[in-house]
Design a protein around this motif. Structure first.
Motif, short mmCIF file in Angstrom:
data_model
loop_
_atom_site.label_atom_id
_atom_site.label_comp_id
_atom_site.label_asym_id
_atom_site.label_seq_id
_atom_site.Cartn_x
_atom_site.Cartn_y
_atom_site.Cartn_z
N LEU A 187 -27.10 -67.30 -64.95
CA LEU A 187 -26.87 -66.18 -63.71
C LEU A 187 -28.37 -65.90 -63.10
CD1 LEU A 187 -24.24 -64.18 -65.77
CD2 LEU A 187 -23.66 -65.82 -63.97
N ALA A 188 -28.13 -65.37 -62.16
CA ALA A 188 -29.45 -64.99 -61.29
C ALA A 188 -29.87 -63.63 -61.95
CB ALA A 188 -28.88 -64.56 -59.86
N ALA A 189 -31.30 -63.55 -62.45
CA ALA A 189 -31.70 -62.50 -62.88
C ALA A 189 -32.62 -61.52 -61.90
CB ALA A 189 -32.81 -62.81 -63.89
N GLU A 190 -32.40 -60.18 -62.14
CA GLU A 190 -33.09 -59.23 -61.15
C GLU A 190 -34.31 -59.58 -60.63
OE1 GLU A 190 -33.55 -54.34 -60.13
OE2 GLU A 190 -32.44 -55.25 -61.89
N GLY A 191 -34.74 -59.59 -59.59
CA GLY A 191 -36.13 -59.79 -58.96
C GLY A 191 -36.13 -60.94 -57.69
N VAL A 192 -37.37 -61.19 -57.51
CA VAL A 192 -37.65 -62.39 -56.81
C VAL A 192 -37.51 -63.78 -57.41
CG1 VAL A 192 -39.16 -63.39 -54.96
CG2 VAL A 192 -39.04 -61.01 -55.11
N LEU A 193 -36.59 -64.53 -56.99
CA LEU A 193 -36.51 -65.95 -57.80
C LEU A 193 -37.15 -67.02 -57.15
CD1 LEU A 193 -32.69 -65.52 -57.95
CD2 LEU A 193 -34.28 -65.11 -59.74
N GLY A 194 -37.60 -67.17 -55.81
CA GLY A 194 -38.44 -67.99 -55.25
C GLY A 194 -39.90 -67.69 -54.93
N ALA A 195 -40.51 -68.58 -54.20
CA ALA A 195 -41.67 -68.29 -53.82
C ALA A 195 -42.07 -67.21 -52.69
CB ALA A 195 -42.36 -69.54 -53.10
N ARG A 196 -41.12 -66.82 -52.08
CA ARG A 196 -41.46 -65.98 -50.99
C ARG A 196 -40.66 -64.53 -51.31
NH1 ARG A 196 -39.62 -64.03 -45.97
NH2 ARG A 196 -37.81 -65.36 -45.76
N THR A 197 -41.33 -63.32 -50.98
CA THR A 197 -40.81 -62.09 -51.27
C THR A 197 -40.32 -61.72 -49.82
OG1 THR A 197 -42.52 -61.36 -52.77
CG2 THR A 197 -41.33 -59.78 -51.78
N PRO A 198 -39.01 -61.21 -49.95
CA PRO A 198 -38.26 -60.73 -48.68
C PRO A 198 -38.92 -59.67 -48.07
CG PRO A 198 -37.16 -59.80 -50.61
CD PRO A 198 -38.06 -60.95 -51.19
N GLY A 199 -39.05 -59.92 -46.64
CA GLY A 199 -39.49 -58.78 -45.81
C GLY A 199 -38.65 -57.65 -45.61
N SER A 200 -39.13 -56.47 -45.15
CA SER A 200 -38.36 -55.25 -44.96
C SER A 200 -37.02 -55.44 -44.41
CB SER A 200 -39.28 -54.23 -44.27
OG SER A 200 -39.68 -54.37 -43.10
N ALA A 201 -37.20 -56.29 -43.16
CA ALA A 201 -35.86 -56.46 -42.25
C ALA A 201 -34.97 -57.23 -43.09
CB ALA A 201 -36.44 -57.25 -41.13
N GLU A 202 -35.35 -58.20 -43.79
CA GLU A 202 -34.26 -58.91 -45.05
C GLU A 202 -33.70 -57.93 -45.85
OE1 GLU A 202 -36.31 -63.29 -44.41
OE2 GLU A 202 -37.50 -61.63 -45.72
N SER A 203 -34.71 -57.35 -46.52
CA SER A 203 -34.09 -56.31 -47.63
C SER A 203 -33.04 -55.25 -46.67
CB SER A 203 -35.44 -55.43 -48.11
OG SER A 203 -35.95 -56.17 -48.71
N THR A 204 -33.56 -54.83 -45.65
CA THR A 204 -32.35 -54.12 -44.75
C THR A 204 -30.97 -54.67 -44.53
OG1 THR A 204 -34.07 -52.69 -43.76
CG2 THR A 204 -31.90 -52.72 -42.76
N ASP A 205 -31.20 -56.03 -44.13
CA ASP A 205 -29.91 -56.82 -43.93
C ASP A 205 -29.17 -57.17 -45.17
OD1 ASP A 205 -30.29 -56.90 -41.16
OD2 ASP A 205 -31.40 -58.86 -41.41
N SER A 206 -29.99 -57.38 -46.06
CA SER A 206 -28.96 -57.72 -47.64
C SER A 206 -28.45 -56.37 -47.83
CB SER A 206 -30.09 -57.89 -48.52
OG SER A 206 -30.79 -56.88 -49.00
N ALA A 207 -28.80 -55.10 -47.96
CA ALA A 207 -28.32 -53.88 -48.19
C ALA A 207 -26.90 -53.60 -47.35
CB ALA A 207 -28.98 -52.72 -47.96
N ARG A 208 -27.16 -53.99 -46.00
CA ARG A 208 -26.12 -53.78 -45.08
C ARG A 208 -25.04 -54.99 -45.65
NH1 ARG A 208 -22.50 -51.36 -42.35
NH2 ARG A 208 -21.74 -52.06 -40.45
N GLY A 209 -25.42 -56.02 -45.84
CA GLY A 209 -24.47 -56.99 -46.48
C GLY A 209 -23.66 -56.54 -47.58
N ALA A 210 -24.32 -56.02 -48.52
CA ALA A 210 -23.60 -55.40 -49.68
C ALA A 210 -22.54 -54.38 -49.41
CB ALA A 210 -24.64 -54.67 -50.63
N GLU A 211 -22.89 -53.59 -48.42
CA GLU A 211 -22.11 -52.36 -47.77
C GLU A 211 -20.68 -53.21 -47.45
OE1 GLU A 211 -23.86 -50.39 -44.98
OE2 GLU A 211 -25.53 -49.20 -46.45
N ILE A 212 -21.09 -54.40 -46.48
CA ILE A 212 -19.81 -54.92 -46.03
C ILE A 212 -18.88 -55.43 -47.13
CG2 ILE A 212 -19.17 -56.95 -44.49
CD1 ILE A 212 -21.66 -56.16 -43.05
N LEU A 213 -19.40 -56.18 -48.14
CA LEU A 213 -18.84 -56.86 -49.27
C LEU A 213 -17.88 -55.84 -49.97
CD1 LEU A 213 -21.21 -59.64 -50.09
CD2 LEU A 213 -19.04 -59.72 -48.69
N GLN A 214 -18.87 -54.75 -50.14
CA GLN A 214 -18.07 -53.49 -50.89
C GLN A 214 -16.77 -53.07 -50.24
OE1 GLN A 214 -18.97 -52.35 -53.87
NE2 GLN A 214 -17.79 -50.43 -54.01
N ALA A 215 -17.07 -52.98 -48.94
CA ALA A 215 -15.71 -52.35 -48.09
C ALA A 215 -14.41 -53.54 -48.11
CB ALA A 215 -16.23 -52.11 -46.68
#
Length: 267
Positions: free
Chosen positions: A128-156
């Motif tokens: 299973l995926a462990a918490e944190g950055v898994l690859g070589a590149r850290t997500p940018g702020s826009a990507e983090s914002t989009d991921s949070a929005r995606g989580a909201e959509i899936l929750q709904a």
């Protein structure tokens, strides 16, 4: 350790679970399911589920784990034994409520025969995926914002049992995973990006549904997911920590790094 039976669906996950368990798990598969890279010890008909469950008990199996997708199939009334036939009303009623409801009834049937159904979090947490950055590149702020929005959509969407993934770019939902799965969703998105804005960027968010029984049907990604994300011109993939399987982990991470895709997991 108790003997484990793996109910193997399609794809690589059954073989990766068997390797993680070691020992001598009994590999079982419904007729028509073909796990990748793994020999099946016992194929069974869904219509003869009761004799199959008794056979597991006779073989000394105490723990059962489901791995890999099993697609719905037409049932042959002529194959039902009398005992399994008594399960049909429960199964049909559950199927009207979606995949999650059906799986809950299937788990209950296994438990009624004294079998303990356990998931990857118990048997093979390293998959299973462990918490944190898994690859070589850290997500940018826009990507983090989009991921949070995606989580909201899936929750709904969780209460209506739609899917386990979506794509968000600039806070806009570009695609939602439905019955045909991740590959179909990303392929459709890729076909739209030459003609519709935004033409590149975005994050694929993959999470378990709220209230989902995590012993079965966990969301998963693998090397093919990375290639599909690259074709769809995505720049990030965000997973739910501890609840998404990473198949062929080394290859998956290597492909994400080569594509410049940020891959990370959040609670």
């Amino acid at each position: 350790m108790s003997r484990v039976a793996i109910i193997a669906g399609a794809g690589r996950l059954p073989a990766e679970l068997a390797a993680a368990l070691g020992g001598n798990p009994l590999i079982c598969a419904p007729k028509g399911s073909v796990p990748e890279g793994l020999a099946v010890d016992l194929a069974f008909h869904i219509e003869r589920l009761a004799p199959f469950l008794r056979h597991l008990v006779d073989e000394g199996v105490e723990v059962v784990s489901f791995a890999g997708p099993v697609h719905r199939m037409a049932l042959d009334p002529a194959l039902f034994d009398p005992e399994t036939a008594t399960f049909v009303p429960r199964l049909l009623a559950a199927m009207q409520g979606g995949d999650d409801a059906t799986l809950r009834v299937v788990i209950a049937l296994f438990e009624e025969y004294g079998l303990s159904v356990q998931g990857l979090a118990t048997l093979a947490p390293a998959l299973l995926a462990a918490e944190g950055v898994l690859g070589a590149r850290t997500p940018g702020s826009a990507e983090s914002t989009d991921s949070a929005r995606g989580a909201e959509i899936l929750q709904a969407l969780s209460p209506v049992d739609v899917g386990q993934g979506c794509v968000v770019a600039a806070r806009l939902c570009l695609a939602v995973e439905a019955l045909y799965g991740t590959d179909a969703m990303l392929a459709q998105l890729a076909s739209c990006r030459d003609t519709r804005e935004p033409r590149k960027g975005g994050v694929f968010v993959k999470r378990a549904k709220a209230g989902q029984d995590l012993r079965v049907d966990l969301p998963a990604i693998g090397p093919a997911t990375i290639e599909a994300a690259r074709a769809a011109r995505l720049t990030g993939i965000c997973l739910q920590a501890g609840q998404v399987v990473i198949l062929d982990r080394a290859e998956t991470l290597a492909r994400a790094d080569a594509a410049g895709i940020a891959l990370w997991a959040v609670p």
